[in-house]
Design a protein around this motif. Structure first.
Motif, PDB file in Angstrom:
ATOM      1  N   ALA A 142      65.946  38.061  61.160  1.00  0.00           N
ATOM      2  CA  ALA A 142      64.929  38.926  60.563  1.00  0.00           C
ATOM      3  C   ALA A 142      63.603  38.213  60.263  1.00  0.00           C
ATOM      4  CB  ALA A 142      65.478  39.583  59.299  1.00  0.00           C
ATOM      5  N   PRO A 143      63.582  36.947  59.822  1.00  0.00           N
ATOM      6  CA  PRO A 143      62.295  36.323  59.490  1.00  0.00           C
ATOM      7  C   PRO A 143      61.396  36.039  60.691  1.00  0.00           C
ATOM      8  CG  PRO A 143      64.133  35.171  58.419  1.00  0.00           C
ATOM      9  CD  PRO A 143      64.720  36.074  59.445  1.00  0.00           C
ATOM     10  N   PHE A 144      61.958  36.067  61.906  1.00  0.00           N
ATOM     11  CA  PHE A 144      61.184  35.674  63.084  1.00  0.00           C
ATOM     12  C   PHE A 144      60.342  36.834  63.612  1.00  0.00           C
ATOM     13  CE2 PHE A 144      64.900  32.910  62.994  1.00  0.00           C
ATOM     14  CZ  PHE A 144      64.342  31.657  63.196  1.00  0.00           C
ATOM     15  N   ALA A 145      59.109  36.546  63.977  1.00  0.00           N
ATOM     16  CA  ALA A 145      58.255  37.541  64.625  1.00  0.00           C
ATOM     17  C   ALA A 145      58.792  37.793  66.032  1.00  0.00           C
ATOM     18  CB  ALA A 145      56.813  37.048  64.687  1.00  0.00           C
ATOM     19  N   LYS A 146      59.026  39.046  66.362  1.00  0.00           N
ATOM     20  CA  LYS A 146      59.647  39.405  67.627  1.00  0.00           C
ATOM     21  C   LYS A 146      58.878  40.547  68.288  1.00  0.00           C
ATOM     22  CE  LYS A 146      63.325  40.292  65.166  1.00  0.00           C
ATOM     23  NZ  LYS A 146      63.020  39.596  63.910  1.00  0.00           N
ATOM     24  N   THR A 147      58.998  40.633  69.597  1.00  0.00           N
ATOM     25  CA  THR A 147      58.537  41.820  70.311  1.00  0.00           C
ATOM     26  C   THR A 147      59.748  42.733  70.465  1.00  0.00           C
ATOM     27  OG1 THR A 147      56.994  40.419  71.530  1.00  0.00           O
ATOM     28  CG2 THR A 147      57.294  42.667  72.314  1.00  0.00           C
ATOM     29  N   GLU A 148      59.563  44.030  70.192  1.00  0.00           N
ATOM     30  CA  GLU A 148      60.701  44.953  70.148  1.00  0.00           C
ATOM     31  C   GLU A 148      60.431  46.173  71.012  1.00  0.00           C
ATOM     32  OE1 GLU A 148      61.293  45.831  66.025  1.00  0.00           O
ATOM     33  OE2 GLU A 148      61.725  43.743  65.492  1.00  0.00           O
ATOM     34  N   TRP A 149      61.476  46.602  71.729  1.00  0.00           N
ATOM     35  CA  TRP A 149      61.393  47.800  72.560  1.00  0.00           C
ATOM     36  C   TRP A 149      62.572  48.705  72.213  1.00  0.00           C
ATOM     37  CZ3 TRP A 149      61.037  42.822  74.390  1.00  0.00           C
ATOM     38  CH2 TRP A 149      59.775  42.420  74.877  1.00  0.00           C
ATOM     39  N   ASP A 150      62.293  49.863  71.685  1.00  0.00           N
ATOM     40  CA  ASP A 150      63.343  50.784  71.256  1.00  0.00           C
ATOM     41  C   ASP A 150      63.656  51.861  72.293  1.00  0.00           C
ATOM     42  OD1 ASP A 150      63.599  49.484  68.803  1.00  0.00           O
ATOM     43  OD2 ASP A 150      61.979  50.666  67.912  1.00  0.00           O
ATOM     44  N   ALA A 151      62.875  51.906  73.369  1.00  0.00           N
ATOM     45  CA  ALA A 151      63.033  52.978  74.361  1.00  0.00           C
ATOM     46  C   ALA A 151      63.898  52.579  75.547  1.00  0.00           C
ATOM     47  CB  ALA A 151      61.667  53.447  74.845  1.00  0.00           C
ATOM     48  N   ALA A 206      59.491  34.434  71.180  1.00  0.00           N
ATOM     49  CA  ALA A 206      58.810  33.316  71.832  1.00  0.00           C
ATOM     50  C   ALA A 206      58.992  32.051  71.008  1.00  0.00           C
ATOM     51  CB  ALA A 206      57.322  33.622  72.004  1.00  0.00           C
ATOM     52  N   SER A 207      59.046  30.917  71.689  1.00  0.00           N
ATOM     53  CA  SER A 207      59.311  29.656  70.999  1.00  0.00           C
ATOM     54  C   SER A 207      58.213  29.304  69.994  1.00  0.00           C
ATOM     55  CB  SER A 207      59.479  28.530  72.015  1.00  0.00           C
ATOM     56  OG  SER A 207      58.367  28.445  72.881  1.00  0.00           O
ATOM     57  N   ARG A 208      56.976  29.702  70.241  1.00  0.00           N
ATOM     58  CA  ARG A 208      55.916  29.385  69.269  1.00  0.00           C
ATOM     59  C   ARG A 208      56.177  30.096  67.940  1.00  0.00           C
ATOM     60  NH1 ARG A 208      53.658  32.980  72.842  1.00  0.00           N
ATOM     61  NH2 ARG A 208      52.838  34.921  71.949  1.00  0.00           N
ATOM     62  N   ASP A 209      56.725  31.331  67.992  1.00  0.00           N
ATOM     63  CA  ASP A 209      57.064  32.051  66.767  1.00  0.00           C
ATOM     64  C   ASP A 209      58.326  31.487  66.132  1.00  0.00           C
ATOM     65  OD1 ASP A 209      54.908  33.897  66.939  1.00  0.00           O
ATOM     66  OD2 ASP A 209      55.994  34.979  68.496  1.00  0.00           O
ATOM     67  N   PHE A 210      59.236  31.006  66.963  1.00  0.00           N
ATOM     68  CA  PHE A 210      60.434  30.325  66.471  1.00  0.00           C
ATOM     69  C   PHE A 210      60.044  29.090  65.676  1.00  0.00           C
ATOM     70  CE2 PHE A 210      64.002  27.311  67.334  1.00  0.00           C
ATOM     71  CZ  PHE A 210      65.056  28.048  66.830  1.00  0.00           C
ATOM     72  N   ASP A 211      59.160  28.285  66.237  1.00  0.00           N
ATOM     73  CA  ASP A 211      58.695  27.063  65.577  1.00  0.00           C
ATOM     74  C   ASP A 211      57.977  27.395  64.269  1.00  0.00           C
ATOM     75  OD1 ASP A 211      57.894  24.075  65.708  1.00  0.00           O
ATOM     76  OD2 ASP A 211      55.957  25.095  65.563  1.00  0.00           O
ATOM     77  N   ALA A 212      57.076  28.367  64.308  1.00  0.00           N
ATOM     78  CA  ALA A 212      56.305  28.711  63.109  1.00  0.00           C
ATOM     79  C   ALA A 212      57.206  29.190  61.985  1.00  0.00           C
ATOM     80  CB  ALA A 212      55.273  29.792  63.453  1.00  0.00           C
ATOM     81  N   THR A 213      58.218  29.971  62.316  1.00  0.00           N
ATOM     82  CA  THR A 213      59.111  30.497  61.276  1.00  0.00           C
ATOM     83  C   THR A 213      59.959  29.396  60.674  1.00  0.00           C
ATOM     84  OG1 THR A 213      59.180  32.654  62.355  1.00  0.00           O
ATOM     85  CG2 THR A 213      60.950  32.162  60.807  1.00  0.00           C
ATOM     86  N   LEU A 214      60.489  28.503  61.497  1.00  0.00           N
ATOM     87  CA  LEU A 214      61.291  27.408  60.959  1.00  0.00           C
ATOM     88  C   LEU A 214      60.453  26.520  60.040  1.00  0.00           C
ATOM     89  CD1 LEU A 214      63.474  26.312  64.017  1.00  0.00           C
ATOM     90  CD2 LEU A 214      64.172  27.650  62.022  1.00  0.00           C
TER      91      LEU A 214
END
Length: 395
Positions: A64-73, A94-102
């Motif tokens: 949940a804390p990680f920024a993600k791109t989401e597709w519900d369709a 994306a790994s850049r968002d993975f790194d930033a969240t950690l």
């Protein structure tokens, strides 16, 4: 070892190691942990995607804390003789968002980038610069290393992050587009619409040899984008060669990883989907399992994970058999027929297949009907050993 001992040293800051550190930190905030990564960022240069059905509620909460791109369709698949939209919800990180969240969520003293570990023992690690770090528990989450103890083929890929000159018009991910020329392998193009003017386009091959020719793959991505009407600027990209495990002596492989008493997880530990090389559901499950037992002695946790990975190996035997038929029974240019047939099956079965949780009925359904390969070739493939997973090369 010099320095003050910590509770847990996790070596390898990729998906498995990063999620393990986050789960342990959240579950045991009083523990001193270190996430030790050789590179300058956690996660390297990668993108991980998954279906929401791959995870239970606890797994979804961990991500949940990680920024993600989401597709519900849903998402699309295309083959020469079949196309379909499936309704499963899809996510990508994306790994850049993975790194930033950690870096945001972990204690600052847990972050140890630019720190290559050269020796692991049950009570600590030694770094390339000669420094050592004593730890009550050592967890090895480094990348997979090719091994003659394992058999199979390779998933070779190149991805490109593209900003298009005009809106690309793609509403849903294309998880497989196998209408492209096969080039002596099972080839498909995978595309994610990140926003109205950005795409991630990846050219993927189920190939017999671990050869990645960057120039050739780049030209093929150019051709695919041109055919789709997408023009623009490249913002970044990634390449990779992943094992598709079809068999081998898994006990010998585990022994080759080093001495007992070290907790081994991630791809190197053997926690992958043998056919898709998919790791995210297993990385999440292992992170949560590690957090549940993090206060126990290291050798005890290592023994628990040893049992866990052998259970995983037995549970994924069906996928390895399918992989042998893919690589050793199907002609390279016709391997797409295996997946084309698979994507005609019911959507709940497809979801369970990717999550690594097929039922007995699912397995029987996958194997029933007219096979996409010759029966005699399938029998020879199942009786054969396959090729050793060694000699990783790129150009």
């Amino acid at each position: 070892m010099n320095g003050r001992a910590i509770d847990m040293a996790i070596v390898g800051g990729g998906l498995a190691g990063g999620l393990a550190a986050l789960a342990v930190s959240k579950g045991h905030p009083q523990m001193r942990i270190a996430l030790v990564e050789a590179g300058d960022a956690f996660g390297g240069n990668h993108r991980w995607s998954w279906f929401t059905s791959d995870l239970d509620d606890d797994g979804a909460a961990l991500l949940a804390p990680f920024a993600k791109t989401e597709w519900d369709a849903g998402y699309d698949v295309f083959f020469p003789g079949h196309e379909r939209r499936l309704g499963s919800t899809y996510r990508s990180l994306a790994s850049r968002d993975f790194d930033a969240t950690l870096r945001r969520e972990l204690p600052q003293d847990a972050i140890r980038t630019n720190s290559r570990a050269v020796e692991l023992t049950p009570d600590g690690i030694t770094l390339e610069n000669g420094a050592s770090l004593a730890a009550r528990v050592v967890v090895d989450c480094r990348d997979f290393e090719p091994s003659a103890h394992l058999r199979g083929g390779w998933q070779v890929f190149m991805g490109r992050h593209l900003r298009t000159d005009t809106p690309h018009g793609l509403a849903c991910p294309i998880v497989m587009d196998a209408r492209v020329r096969q080039h002596d392998a099972y080839r498909f193009v995978y595309t994610l619409p990140l926003n109205a003017n950005e795409l991630f386009v990846e050219d993927t091959y189920y190939a017999d040899a671990p050869v990645l020719d960057r120039d050739v793959l780049s030209e093929r991505i150019d051709s695919y984008c041109q055919a789709m009407g997408w023009r623009g600027n490249t913002l970044g990209g990634e390449t990779g060669i992943l094992p598709v495990i079809t068999g081998g002596d898994f006990t010998a492989y585990r022994r080759s990883l080093g001495q007992a008493g070290i907790v081994r997880a991630g791809a190197r530990g053997g926690f992958t989907h043998p056919l898709t090389s998919y790791t995210l559901p297993f990385a999440v499950a292992n992170a949560l399992a590690l957090a549940r037992v993090a206060d126990r002695p290291g050798p005890q946790i290592a023994a628990l994970f040893e049992k866990r990975v052998h259970d995983h190996w037995r549970a994924t035997r069906f996928y390895r058999r399918l992989g042998r038929m893919l690589f050793d029974a199907a002609k390279p240019g016709e391997r797409y027929r295996v997946f084309e047939r698979f994507y005609r099956l019911r959507e709940p079965l497809v979801e369970r297949f990717y999550a690594g949780r097929p039922t007995l009925a699912d397995k029987l359904r996958i194997l029933s009907g007219k096979p996409p390969v010759a029966v005699t070739a399938a029998i020879r493939a199942l009786l054969g050993k396959g090729n050793p997973l060694v000699h990783e090369r790129s150009q």
